[in-house]
Design a protein around this motif. Sequence first.
Motif, PDB file in Angstrom:
ATOM      1  N   THR A   1       0.854  -1.183   0.000  1.00  0.00           N
ATOM      2  CA  THR A   1       0.000   0.000   0.000  1.00  0.00           C
ATOM      3  C   THR A   1       0.888   1.230   0.000  1.00  0.00           C
ATOM      4  OG1 THR A   1      -1.671  -1.197   1.291  1.00  0.00           O
ATOM      5  CG2 THR A   1      -1.883   1.196   1.183  1.00  0.00           C
ATOM      6  N   VAL A   2       0.626   2.169  -0.900  1.00  0.00           N
ATOM      7  CA  VAL A   2       1.422   3.396  -0.987  1.00  0.00           C
ATOM      8  C   VAL A   2       1.448   4.071   0.380  1.00  0.00           C
ATOM      9  CG1 VAL A   2       1.597   5.672  -2.063  1.00  0.00           C
ATOM     10  CG2 VAL A   2       0.885   3.692  -3.429  1.00  0.00           C
ATOM     11  N   SER A   3       2.655   4.416   0.853  1.00  0.00           N
ATOM     12  CA  SER A   3       2.821   4.892   2.230  1.00  0.00           C
ATOM     13  C   SER A   3       2.498   6.372   2.414  1.00  0.00           C
ATOM     14  CB  SER A   3       4.262   4.634   2.700  1.00  0.00           C
ATOM     15  OG  SER A   3       5.193   5.304   1.857  1.00  0.00           O
ATOM     16  N   ASP A   4       2.590   7.167   1.366  1.00  0.00           N
ATOM     17  CA  ASP A   4       2.353   8.606   1.497  1.00  0.00           C
ATOM     18  C   ASP A   4       0.928   8.880   1.984  1.00  0.00           C
ATOM     19  OD1 ASP A   4       3.517  11.432   0.511  1.00  0.00           O
ATOM     20  OD2 ASP A   4       1.380  11.337   0.059  1.00  0.00           O
TER      21      ASP A   4
ATOM     22  N   GLY B   1      -6.752   3.224   0.794  1.00  0.00           N
ATOM     23  CA  GLY B   1      -5.389   3.511   0.381  1.00  0.00           C
ATOM     24  C   GLY B   1      -5.080   2.735  -0.895  1.00  0.00           C
ATOM     25  N   LEU B   2      -4.163   3.238  -1.689  1.00  0.00           N
ATOM     26  CA  LEU B   2      -3.880   2.647  -2.992  1.00  0.00           C
ATOM     27  C   LEU B   2      -2.887   1.498  -2.885  1.00  0.00           C
ATOM     28  CD1 LEU B   2      -4.243   2.794  -6.105  1.00  0.00           C
ATOM     29  CD2 LEU B   2      -2.276   4.349  -6.135  1.00  0.00           C
ATOM     30  N   ASP B   3      -3.304   0.309  -3.321  1.00  0.00           N
ATOM     31  CA  ASP B   3      -2.394  -0.832  -3.423  1.00  0.00           C
ATOM     32  C   ASP B   3      -1.690  -0.796  -4.777  1.00  0.00           C
ATOM     33  OD1 ASP B   3      -2.989  -1.837  -0.940  1.00  0.00           O
ATOM     34  OD2 ASP B   3      -4.467  -3.286  -1.657  1.00  0.00           O
ATOM     35  N   ALA B   4      -0.425  -1.191  -4.774  1.00  0.00           N
ATOM     36  CA  ALA B   4       0.361  -1.150  -6.007  1.00  0.00           C
ATOM     37  C   ALA B   4       1.363  -2.288  -6.036  1.00  0.00           C
ATOM     38  CB  ALA B   4       1.086   0.194  -6.127  1.00  0.00           C
ATOM     39  N   SER B   5       1.768  -2.688  -7.227  1.00  0.00           N
ATOM     40  CA  SER B   5       2.763  -3.757  -7.380  1.00  0.00           C
ATOM     41  C   SER B   5       4.159  -3.158  -7.231  1.00  0.00           C
ATOM     42  CB  SER B   5       2.590  -4.452  -8.732  1.00  0.00           C
ATOM     43  OG  SER B   5       2.600  -3.509  -9.792  1.00  0.00           O
ATOM     44  N   ILE B   6       4.481  -2.808  -5.988  1.00  0.00           N
ATOM     45  CA  ILE B   6       5.744  -2.145  -5.654  1.00  0.00           C
ATOM     46  C   ILE B   6       6.354  -2.838  -4.445  1.00  0.00           C
ATOM     47  CG2 ILE B   6       6.790  -0.008  -4.818  1.00  0.00           C
ATOM     48  CD1 ILE B   6       4.645   1.525  -6.370  1.00  0.00           C
ATOM     49  N   LYS B   7       7.635  -3.161  -4.547  1.00  0.00           N
ATOM     50  CA  LYS B   7       8.359  -3.772  -3.438  1.00  0.00           C
ATOM     51  C   LYS B   7       9.589  -2.926  -3.120  1.00  0.00           C
ATOM     52  CE  LYS B   7      10.686  -8.007  -1.888  1.00  0.00           C
ATOM     53  NZ  LYS B   7      11.093  -9.395  -2.234  1.00  0.00           N
ATOM     54  N   ASP B   8       9.712  -2.521  -1.875  1.00  0.00           N
ATOM     55  CA  ASP B   8      10.839  -1.692  -1.446  1.00  0.00           C
ATOM     56  C   ASP B   8      11.015  -0.477  -2.346  1.00  0.00           C
ATOM     57  OD1 ASP B   8      11.378  -3.495   0.606  1.00  0.00           O
ATOM     58  OD2 ASP B   8      12.745  -4.676  -0.633  1.00  0.00           O
ATOM     59  N   GLY B   9       9.890   0.133  -2.727  1.00  0.00           N
ATOM     60  CA  GLY B   9       9.945   1.345  -3.525  1.00  0.00           C
ATOM     61  C   GLY B   9      10.236   1.144  -4.992  1.00  0.00           C
ATOM     62  N   ARG B  10      10.254  -0.103  -5.459  1.00  0.00           N
ATOM     63  CA  ARG B  10      10.578  -0.391  -6.851  1.00  0.00           C
ATOM     64  C   ARG B  10       9.458  -1.202  -7.507  1.00  0.00           C
ATOM     65  NH1 ARG B  10      16.081   0.076  -7.980  1.00  0.00           N
ATOM     66  NH2 ARG B  10      16.016  -1.602  -9.514  1.00  0.00           N
ATOM     67  N   ARG B  11       9.298  -0.983  -8.789  1.00  0.00           N
ATOM     68  CA  ARG B  11       8.308  -1.731  -9.566  1.00  0.00           C
ATOM     69  C   ARG B  11       8.527  -3.236  -9.407  1.00  0.00           C
ATOM     70  NH1 ARG B  11       5.482  -0.798 -14.250  1.00  0.00           N
ATOM     71  NH2 ARG B  11       6.434   1.267 -14.525  1.00  0.00           N
ATOM     72  N   PHE B  12       7.425  -3.968  -9.270  1.00  0.00           N
ATOM     73  CA  PHE B  12       7.507  -5.419  -9.176  1.00  0.00           C
ATOM     74  C   PHE B  12       6.511  -6.003 -10.175  1.00  0.00           C
ATOM     75  CE2 PHE B  12       7.228  -9.693  -7.567  1.00  0.00           C
ATOM     76  CZ  PHE B  12       8.461  -9.931  -6.977  1.00  0.00           C
ATOM     77  N   GLY B  13       7.024  -6.483 -11.308  1.00  0.00           N
ATOM     78  CA  GLY B  13       6.164  -6.969 -12.378  1.00  0.00           C
ATOM     79  C   GLY B  13       6.076  -8.476 -12.442  1.00  0.00           C
ATOM     80  N   THR B  14       5.557  -8.969 -13.563  1.00  0.00           N
ATOM     81  CA  THR B  14       5.341 -10.403 -13.706  1.00  0.00           C
ATOM     82  C   THR B  14       6.637 -11.182 -13.914  1.00  0.00           C
ATOM     83  OG1 THR B  14       4.916 -10.116 -16.076  1.00  0.00           O
ATOM     84  CG2 THR B  14       3.017 -10.110 -14.606  1.00  0.00           C
ATOM     85  N   TYR B  15       7.678 -10.516 -14.413  1.00  0.00           N
ATOM     86  CA  TYR B  15       8.938 -11.248 -14.594  1.00  0.00           C
ATOM     87  C   TYR B  15       9.538 -11.685 -13.248  1.00  0.00           C
ATOM     88  CZ  TYR B  15      13.761 -12.373 -15.644  1.00  0.00           C
ATOM     89  OH  TYR B  15      14.981 -13.014 -15.718  1.00  0.00           O
TER      90      TYR B  15
END
Length: 420
Positions: free
Chosen positions: A113-116, A147-161
């Motif tokens: 979840t976006v922390s801001d 709050g907005l959930d996003a495919s982000i881990k440790d502040g970086r994009r986390f995709g299907t690869y």
Amino acid sequence: MQSVPFYFQSVLHIPSVDYDFYTVPQKNACLALKDQRSFWPRGRGLGGSSNLNAMFWQRSNQHDYDKWAELSGSDDWKFDNILRNFKNIEDYHGRYYNEKWHSKGKGGIYVSTVSDNKLRKEFFEAGKEMGYPTEDVNGHQNPSFSGLDASIKDGRRFGTYPGFLEPILNRTNLNIYRYAHVTKVHLHKVTKRAYGVTYKRHGVVHFVRAKREIVISAGSLNTPQLLMLSGIGPKEHLESLGINCLIDLPVGKNLQDHIMAVVGPFIVDTPGTTNVISRDFTTNTLTDYFSQHKGFMSMPVGANAVAYIHSSLSKQRGNITNKSPDIQLLLIPSTSITLTEVFEKFANIKNGLIKKYASGLRGNDSFLINVMLGKYNSRGEVRLASADPLDKPILDPKYFSHPDDIKILVDGMECFIIVV
């Protein structure tokens, strides 16, 4: 740069990672865009469009899936059955974890979840005034604020690869061919069963025969393109391009897209209430991001909250806290007037339009609300430009060709402006 959420627009329009699709000129929409054509980015490479999308992680409403089950006659599409698949593909580490709705620690797409928190409390309070609760929209996706959930881990994009391919690269029964472009699926002339594919790699054409099955996962645009190139599609259209129609089906029809309108900016009197890039982007911003993986560099398009609500047209059809919502709201508590040229190029907006629209805004705290049409009545289509597999498909969403769409979108804008 591709991994930093803040810079996601910067990787668009780059041929090595983006197919760079555009729609045909739209009659009823896209008036602010060059030639009234909407830019539709599509990722190329391992991970596809998850390499360059906005990283929002959003499910649909349970009623939508139950409706699919009713229309198809298959209970497999019911939400209770689909839910296990949602849980299987995500590794949820957001603020709304509940084992009934989410799964974590078993692999898949990392979701946070976006922390801001800027303006999020006020956004939720506005929702309560409208009669909506604050809860996990990725549960049943009930009409609510979240709050907005996003495919982000440790502040970086986390995709299907990294989520699915990278963990299994050592499998002996997996072969990945990069730079390979599939041009045709071959069908048996009598049984119409698919038995192989032709692909082009480094200028050389190859054929490979399938032992068991062929799964096409080329996305909502390239998949119908490939099917039609293979002779599966509308007979009249295929034959007009010299393609022998093997199976006459309405491939490419019923195209739907969630059109969006940007509402604002709304200027906020209290300094520091929002993120102003020209003021707040400092060396501390870089330090926060690279040392602690936080700050607005870790936010997808500067957004931090989302809501699903009903337009008044939808309310007339049922209980607003039960039925499937038709409007999505996205809170963007930031100002990016210093990046107007970047956004104009990214969205194909006419040169100078944003700068003119936002004149006088520089340095002021402000926010935007993106209002998106969730239940789209207009229907477009994907067509072939030619029989050449390397030609881009013709994309026509036919925005606002159904009169209800503009009514619902305007209503969605008005209902939130009243509260703001």
